[in-house]
Scaffold this motif. Structure first.
Motif, PDB file in Angstrom:
ATOM      1  N   ALA A  34     -27.781   6.585  33.725  1.00 58.83           N
ATOM      2  CA  ALA A  34     -27.116   7.531  33.131  1.00 58.83           C
ATOM      3  C   ALA A  34     -26.025   7.154  32.312  1.00 58.83           C
ATOM      4  N   ARG A  35     -25.039   6.555  32.960  1.00 62.42           N
ATOM      5  CA  ARG A  35     -23.689   5.964  32.414  1.00 62.42           C
ATOM      6  C   ARG A  35     -24.208   5.232  30.961  1.00 62.42           C
ATOM      7  N   LEU A  37     -26.909   5.104  29.156  1.00 63.48           N
ATOM      8  CA  LEU A  37     -27.269   5.910  28.055  1.00 63.48           C
ATOM      9  C   LEU A  37     -26.101   6.878  27.515  1.00 63.48           C
ATOM     10  N   ARG A  38     -25.248   7.590  28.194  1.00 66.15           N
ATOM     11  CA  ARG A  38     -24.090   8.035  27.802  1.00 66.15           C
ATOM     12  C   ARG A  38     -23.335   7.253  26.766  1.00 66.15           C
ATOM     13  N   ARG A 296     -32.527  11.136  24.708  1.00 64.15           N
ATOM     14  CA  ARG A 296     -31.363  10.669  25.620  1.00 64.15           C
ATOM     15  C   ARG A 296     -30.755  11.936  26.478  1.00 64.15           C
ATOM     16  N   ARG A 297     -30.729  12.833  25.566  1.00 62.80           N
ATOM     17  CA  ARG A 297     -29.931  13.881  26.633  1.00 62.80           C
ATOM     18  C   ARG A 297     -30.848  14.516  27.681  1.00 62.80           C
ATOM     19  N   ILE A 300     -30.467  11.688  30.443  1.00 61.64           N
ATOM     20  CA  ILE A 300     -29.314  11.839  31.325  1.00 61.64           C
ATOM     21  C   ILE A 300     -29.225  13.057  32.206  1.00 61.64           C
ATOM     22  N   SER A 304     -29.110  12.844  36.247  1.00 63.73           N
ATOM     23  CA  SER A 304     -27.688  13.348  36.668  1.00 63.73           C
ATOM     24  C   SER A 304     -27.800  14.505  37.657  1.00 63.73           C
TER      25      SER A 304
END
Length: 305
Positions: A34-35, A37-38, A296-297, A300, A304
């Protein structure tokens, strides 16, 4: 690890030490992915509606790089970089060495980027069959950038996990060793196999290249869009393009195009590994910004939850 494990629900049944350890490992990998991809960066193409599309679909915390092609020239790239920087994006132009005429031209480019608040560049050799002036390859431009005292915080260079269509592996590896001292970041060309990427990254690290690596991955791209992009760049009939990208083309011509989920999840357990230096992702969007950003969103959010 299969591509679905990171989304799997907590297993039922016994809760022994191995089960708890497995769940803890999965949670940690979800967090790391997740990090990554952010913090992913996007590569965009300097087309007519690119600026509008970026403003509509890309958050300002996503770093951007703007490609350069022989067909459209370097000025188109620099102009779009300046405009997007003015909108508040961290934007880096691709500086194609073969399109830079001489030191005076390079100094002018550096001054333009400094004035626009641009603090990153990505240096490539470029596909022009003949150099416009003094710089036949990326290394010569990198060396001159250092000589003129550039202000860039980040200087990116390219890597080739599956080799280059027209250059031998030995020359590619030597060029990477020579360029690495002038760079702060290494971005791979497209490769769809996590094992190939990891083996290449470990070989590069063992060869003395310690530059942090971002793995280049495709966004959510349809085969129709890829054909239009290739034609728009003047690359459709190009033997050079086909030779370098035949693996990519074969995969994109599968029904439905491409989704990067499998690749990023296969790489998730390896992110941050000390033996290879892979630290994140660089997304080749082919200007499919709405679909890629939605993907992407969504990833994530799922990782998360």
């Amino acid at each position: 690890m299969s591509s679905d494990i990171l989304d799997a629900a907590t297993p039922s049944g016994s809760d022994g030490p191995s089960d708890r350890e497995g769940r803890a490992t999965a949670r940690a990998q979800r967090t790391v992915l997740a990090r990554a991809l952010r913090n992913a960066s996007y590569e965009i193409l300097p087309f007519k509606n690119t600026e509008e599309s970026v403003l509509a679909h890309v958050p300002k915390d996503v770093a951007l790089t703007v490609t350069t092609t022989e067909a459209r020239g370097l000025d188109r790239t620099l102009e779009l970089t300046e405009r997007l920087s003015g909108h508040g994006y961290a934007t880096a132009p691709h500086l194609a060495a073969r399109l830079v005429r001489d030191e005076a031209h390079l100094v002018d480019i550096v001054a333009r980027m400094r004035e626009a608040g641009v603090d990153s560049v990505f240096v490539i050799g470029g596909d022009a069959p003949e150099a416009a002036g003094e710089f036949p390859d990326a290394l010569s431009l990198l060396q001159r950038l250092d000589a003129v005292g550039h202000p860039f915080r980040t200087v990116g260079i390219g890597g080739y996990p599956e080799g280059h269509g027209t250059i031998s592996d030995e020359l590619i590896e030597k060029a990477l060793r020579d360029k690495a001292p002038h760079a702060t970041q290494l971005v791979t060309q497209l490769c769809f196999d996590a094992g190939t990427i990891l083996r290449w990254a470990r070989r590069v690290r063992a060869d003395g290249v310690a530059t942090p690596i971002r793995v280049g991955i495709p966004g959510v791209v349809s085969r129709q869009k890829l054909v239009r992009i290739a034609a728009g760049l003047g690359l459709g009939p190009s033997a050079r393009f086909l030779a370098k990208q035949q693996n990519m083309l074969w995969r994109f011509f599968l029904p439905g195009g491409y989704n990067p989920k499998r690749l990023v999840e296969a790489l998730a357990p390896q992110l941050g590994g000390a033996d290879h230096g892979i630290e994140g992702f660089h997304v080749f969007t082919f200007n499919e910004l709405e679909k890629t950003e939605a993907w992407r969103r969504d990833r994530i959010a799922r990782l998360s939850s």
